[in-house]
Design a protein around this motif. Structure first.
Motif, PDB file in Angstrom:
ATOM      1  N   PRO A  61     -52.611  79.622  32.130  1.00  0.00           N
ATOM      2  CA  PRO A  61     -51.454  79.703  32.872  1.00  0.00           C
ATOM      3  C   PRO A  61     -51.178  81.688  33.500  1.00  0.00           C
ATOM      4  CG  PRO A  61     -51.096  80.238  30.509  1.00  0.00           C
ATOM      5  CD  PRO A  61     -51.960  79.072  31.068  1.00  0.00           C
ATOM      6  N   ASP A  62     -50.846  81.982  34.519  1.00  0.00           N
ATOM      7  CA  ASP A  62     -51.317  83.449  34.998  1.00  0.00           C
ATOM      8  C   ASP A  62     -50.712  84.418  34.253  1.00  0.00           C
ATOM      9  OD1 ASP A  62     -48.883  83.463  35.860  1.00  0.00           O
ATOM     10  OD2 ASP A  62     -48.596  82.677  37.489  1.00  0.00           O
ATOM     11  N   GLU A  63     -51.060  85.201  34.562  1.00  0.00           N
ATOM     12  CA  GLU A  63     -50.977  86.738  33.700  1.00  0.00           C
ATOM     13  C   GLU A  63     -49.463  86.513  34.296  1.00  0.00           C
ATOM     14  OE1 GLU A  63     -52.481  89.327  32.318  1.00  0.00           O
ATOM     15  OE2 GLU A  63     -54.586  87.543  32.483  1.00  0.00           O
ATOM     16  N   GLU A  64     -48.535  86.331  35.134  1.00  0.00           N
ATOM     17  CA  GLU A  64     -47.234  86.799  34.875  1.00  0.00           C
ATOM     18  C   GLU A  64     -46.331  85.681  33.029  1.00  0.00           C
ATOM     19  OE1 GLU A  64     -42.471  86.037  37.041  1.00  0.00           O
ATOM     20  OE2 GLU A  64     -44.898  86.460  38.241  1.00  0.00           O
ATOM     21  N   GLN A  65     -47.232  84.707  34.169  1.00  0.00           N
ATOM     22  CA  GLN A  65     -46.405  83.729  32.637  1.00  0.00           C
ATOM     23  C   GLN A  65     -46.827  83.655  30.745  1.00  0.00           C
ATOM     24  OE1 GLN A  65     -48.453  79.645  34.530  1.00  0.00           O
ATOM     25  NE2 GLN A  65     -46.821  79.020  35.975  1.00  0.00           N
ATOM     26  N   ARG A  66     -48.249  84.604  31.065  1.00  0.00           N
ATOM     27  CA  ARG A  66     -49.165  85.254  30.093  1.00  0.00           C
ATOM     28  C   ARG A  66     -48.102  85.788  29.258  1.00  0.00           C
ATOM     29  NH1 ARG A  66     -53.432  83.248  28.271  1.00  0.00           N
ATOM     30  NH2 ARG A  66     -55.172  81.534  29.132  1.00  0.00           N
ATOM     31  N   SER A  67     -47.713  87.504  30.247  1.00  0.00           N
ATOM     32  CA  SER A  67     -46.523  87.759  29.737  1.00  0.00           C
ATOM     33  C   SER A  67     -45.630  87.030  28.881  1.00  0.00           C
ATOM     34  CB  SER A  67     -47.030  89.069  30.473  1.00  0.00           C
ATOM     35  OG  SER A  67     -46.319  88.270  31.602  1.00  0.00           O
ATOM     36  N   ALA A  68     -45.043  86.217  29.385  1.00  0.00           N
ATOM     37  CA  ALA A  68     -43.436  85.779  29.110  1.00  0.00           C
ATOM     38  C   ALA A  68     -43.963  85.041  28.287  1.00  0.00           C
ATOM     39  CB  ALA A  68     -43.616  84.459  30.126  1.00  0.00           C
ATOM     40  N   GLY A  69     -45.061  84.736  27.145  1.00  0.00           N
ATOM     41  CA  GLY A  69     -45.458  83.757  25.854  1.00  0.00           C
ATOM     42  C   GLY A  69     -46.075  82.797  26.324  1.00  0.00           C
ATOM     43  N   VAL A  70     -46.276  81.948  27.911  1.00  0.00           N
ATOM     44  CA  VAL A  70     -46.909  80.783  27.674  1.00  0.00           C
ATOM     45  C   VAL A  70     -48.016  80.875  27.335  1.00  0.00           C
ATOM     46  CG1 VAL A  70     -46.675  79.388  29.613  1.00  0.00           C
ATOM     47  CG2 VAL A  70     -44.728  80.689  29.692  1.00  0.00           C
ATOM     48  N   VAL A  71     -48.371  79.935  26.155  1.00  0.00           N
ATOM     49  CA  VAL A  71     -49.724  80.047  26.177  1.00  0.00           C
ATOM     50  C   VAL A  71     -50.383  78.652  27.044  1.00  0.00           C
ATOM     51  CG1 VAL A  71     -49.133  81.010  24.223  1.00  0.00           C
ATOM     52  CG2 VAL A  71     -49.196  77.448  24.027  1.00  0.00           C
ATOM     53  N   GLU A  72     -49.746  77.462  27.344  1.00  0.00           N
ATOM     54  CA  GLU A  72     -49.744  76.579  27.918  1.00  0.00           C
ATOM     55  C   GLU A  72     -49.133  76.206  28.704  1.00  0.00           C
ATOM     56  OE1 GLU A  72     -51.533  72.344  26.271  1.00  0.00           O
ATOM     57  OE2 GLU A  72     -53.024  73.792  25.219  1.00  0.00           O
ATOM     58  N   LEU A  73     -49.537  74.828  30.308  1.00  0.00           N
ATOM     59  CA  LEU A  73     -49.246  74.586  30.662  1.00  0.00           C
ATOM     60  C   LEU A  73     -49.640  72.954  31.454  1.00  0.00           C
ATOM     61  CD1 LEU A  73     -47.480  76.550  34.219  1.00  0.00           C
ATOM     62  CD2 LEU A  73     -47.966  74.139  34.556  1.00  0.00           C
ATOM     63  N   TRP A  74     -48.002  72.488  31.452  1.00  0.00           N
ATOM     64  CA  TRP A  74     -48.630  70.883  31.923  1.00  0.00           C
ATOM     65  C   TRP A  74     -48.260  70.345  33.064  1.00  0.00           C
ATOM     66  CZ3 TRP A  74     -46.971  67.567  26.329  1.00  0.00           C
ATOM     67  CH2 TRP A  74     -47.696  68.169  25.874  1.00  0.00           C
ATOM     68  N   ARG A  75     -48.924  70.266  33.582  1.00  0.00           N
ATOM     69  CA  ARG A  75     -48.263  69.706  35.051  1.00  0.00           C
ATOM     70  C   ARG A  75     -48.337  68.182  35.480  1.00  0.00           C
ATOM     71  NH1 ARG A  75     -46.780  73.003  39.440  1.00  0.00           N
ATOM     72  NH2 ARG A  75     -47.898  74.853  38.604  1.00  0.00           N
ATOM     73  N   VAL A  76     -47.066  67.215  35.430  1.00  0.00           N
ATOM     74  CA  VAL A  76     -46.936  65.733  35.520  1.00  0.00           C
ATOM     75  C   VAL A  76     -46.772  65.358  36.930  1.00  0.00           C
ATOM     76  CG1 VAL A  76     -46.462  63.674  34.606  1.00  0.00           C
ATOM     77  CG2 VAL A  76     -46.970  65.546  33.093  1.00  0.00           C
ATOM     78  N   THR A  77     -47.260  64.784  37.782  1.00  0.00           N
ATOM     79  CA  THR A  77     -47.751  64.585  39.232  1.00  0.00           C
ATOM     80  C   THR A  77     -46.668  62.718  39.164  1.00  0.00           C
ATOM     81  OG1 THR A  77     -48.118  66.755  39.403  1.00  0.00           O
ATOM     82  CG2 THR A  77     -47.606  64.869  41.328  1.00  0.00           C
ATOM     83  N   GLN A  78     -45.934  62.521  40.262  1.00  0.00           N
ATOM     84  CA  GLN A  78     -45.207  61.217  40.035  1.00  0.00           C
ATOM     85  C   GLN A  78     -46.209  60.997  42.292  1.00  0.00           C
ATOM     86  OE1 GLN A  78     -44.780  58.734  41.948  1.00  0.00           O
ATOM     87  NE2 GLN A  78     -44.199  57.587  40.165  1.00  0.00           N
ATOM     88  N   LYS A  79     -46.972  59.801  41.255  1.00  0.00           N
ATOM     89  CA  LYS A  79     -48.397  59.792  43.065  1.00  0.00           C
ATOM     90  C   LYS A  79     -47.493  58.913  43.768  1.00  0.00           C
ATOM     91  CE  LYS A  79     -52.640  59.040  39.567  1.00  0.00           C
ATOM     92  NZ  LYS A  79     -53.366  57.796  38.858  1.00  0.00           N
ATOM     93  N   ARG A  80     -46.421  58.613  43.717  1.00  0.00           N
ATOM     94  CA  ARG A  80     -45.655  57.988  44.671  1.00  0.00           C
ATOM     95  C   ARG A  80     -44.918  59.355  45.532  1.00  0.00           C
ATOM     96  NH1 ARG A  80     -44.808  52.578  41.396  1.00  0.00           N
ATOM     97  NH2 ARG A  80     -43.168  53.062  41.348  1.00  0.00           N
ATOM     98  N   THR A  81     -43.783  59.480  44.413  1.00  0.00           N
ATOM     99  CA  THR A  81     -43.263  60.551  45.152  1.00  0.00           C
ATOM    100  C   THR A  81     -43.794  62.088  45.620  1.00  0.00           C
ATOM    101  OG1 THR A  81     -41.978  60.566  43.177  1.00  0.00           O
ATOM    102  CG2 THR A  81     -41.333  59.702  44.661  1.00  0.00           C
ATOM    103  N   GLN A  82     -44.718  62.366  44.321  1.00  0.00           N
ATOM    104  CA  GLN A  82     -45.243  63.519  43.787  1.00  0.00           C
ATOM    105  C   GLN A  82     -43.548  64.541  43.802  1.00  0.00           C
ATOM    106  OE1 GLN A  82     -48.369  64.798  45.013  1.00  0.00           O
ATOM    107  NE2 GLN A  82     -48.439  62.237  45.709  1.00  0.00           N
ATOM    108  N   ASP A  83     -42.790  64.087  42.845  1.00  0.00           N
ATOM    109  CA  ASP A  83     -42.756  65.125  41.667  1.00  0.00           C
ATOM    110  C   ASP A  83     -43.044  65.628  40.924  1.00  0.00           C
ATOM    111  OD1 ASP A  83     -40.409  63.559  43.613  1.00  0.00           O
ATOM    112  OD2 ASP A  83     -38.992  63.202  42.183  1.00  0.00           O
ATOM    113  N   GLN A  84     -43.064  66.480  40.445  1.00  0.00           N
ATOM    114  CA  GLN A  84     -43.133  67.140  39.056  1.00  0.00           C
ATOM    115  C   GLN A  84     -42.040  67.451  38.110  1.00  0.00           C
ATOM    116  OE1 GLN A  84     -45.991  70.376  40.760  1.00  0.00           O
ATOM    117  NE2 GLN A  84     -47.465  69.036  41.569  1.00  0.00           N
ATOM    118  N   LEU A  85     -42.789  67.097  36.768  1.00  0.00           N
ATOM    119  CA  LEU A  85     -42.418  68.040  35.709  1.00  0.00           C
ATOM    120  C   LEU A  85     -43.260  69.310  35.058  1.00  0.00           C
ATOM    121  CD1 LEU A  85     -40.198  66.706  34.007  1.00  0.00           C
ATOM    122  CD2 LEU A  85     -41.585  65.706  32.486  1.00  0.00           C
ATOM    123  N   ILE A  86     -42.466  69.928  35.060  1.00  0.00           N
ATOM    124  CA  ILE A  86     -43.977  71.220  34.472  1.00  0.00           C
ATOM    125  C   ILE A  86     -43.289  71.212  33.369  1.00  0.00           C
ATOM    126  CG2 ILE A  86     -44.261  73.596  35.537  1.00  0.00           C
ATOM    127  CD1 ILE A  86     -43.889  71.958  38.216  1.00  0.00           C
TER     128      ILE A  86
END
Length: 231
Positions: A61-86
């Motif tokens: 996580p970046d600094e802004e995310q860390r300050s909001a309490g985020v400890v880990e970020l997952w990014r899942v990208t659909q290879k055909r459509t490039q849609d993302q689940l964050i």
């Protein structure tokens, strides 16, 4: 399969956008690459998901995310459509991995399996101009019995049952919901095909825009039953 129980928020970005605010949820990472987000309610249906083929990566996580309490970020990208689940994770409560091995799949009874095979071979039973794409079309939640094209080239998901009941309609509805997220398939129509369809199942199917087709098993397998008829 990896099972993670975590306090998290989830954002879907792409052809559509959706947001799940921070809450405790079950995250299922499957060997096929799919990610499903479940709550403690809603029965079998995930709150959101990403179907394969997709890529998964963990980010700091970046600094802004860390300050909001985020400890880990997952990014899942659909290879055909490039849609993302964050997935922004605030706390991991449980994290475990389990090797499930190769699943043999759902075993149909003899008549149901034969009906599926016969319909695949005689797809014109659905109407002139229909053509089969493939049997057992795999989705993230299981295989659709048949994937076909209508005369206009539209996609059709077909669920085949010996006895058509409400559970079968619900099963096909789940497949359609998932398949209509795929821009290479959408829009996908549904056909519920069975030897016998219960009135309640027919009402539910037609209410959801699913076409019902009654299959004559004897006729499809070439059995002459005329000698058994009184009239």
């Amino acid at each position: 399969m990896r099972l993670v129980i975590a306090r998290c928020s989830v954002d879907y970005a792409g052809r559509l956008t959706a947001h799940l605010p921070e809450a405790t949820r079950l995250l299922m990472l499957k060997a096929d690459g799919s990610l499903l987000v479940h709550s403690d309610g809603g029965s079998y249906k995930p709150l959101n998901w990403m179907s394969p083929p997709c890529s998964f990566r963990t980010e700091e996580p970046d600094e802004e995310q860390r300050s909001a309490g985020v400890v880990e970020l997952w990014r899942v990208t659909q290879k055909r459509t490039q849609d993302q689940l964050i997935v922004r994770i605030f706390e991991i409560i449980h994290d475990s991995e389990h090797e499930l091995g190769v699943d043999p799949g759902l075993t149909k009874d003899g008549v149901e399996a034969h009906l599926q095979k016969l319909l695949a071979e005689q797809i014109e039973v659905l109407g002139e101009g229909h053509r089969l794409v493939r049997r057992e079309y795999m989705t993230a939640i299981g295989p659709v019995d048949l994937l076909a094209k209508d005369p206009d080239g539209g996609s059709i998901a077909i669920e085949v049952k010996r006895r058509g009941e409400i559970d079968g309609v619900e099963q096909l509805t789940r497949y359609l919901d998932l398949m209509n997220r795929d821009p290479l398939l959408a829009p996908v129509k549904g056909i519920f095909a069975a030897q016998e369809i219960k009135p309640q199942a027919r009402t539910l199917a037609e209410d959801r825009g699913i076409r019902c087709v009654v299959l004559d098993y004897d006729e499809m397998r070439g059995v002459d039953v005329g000698h058994t008829r009184l009239f």
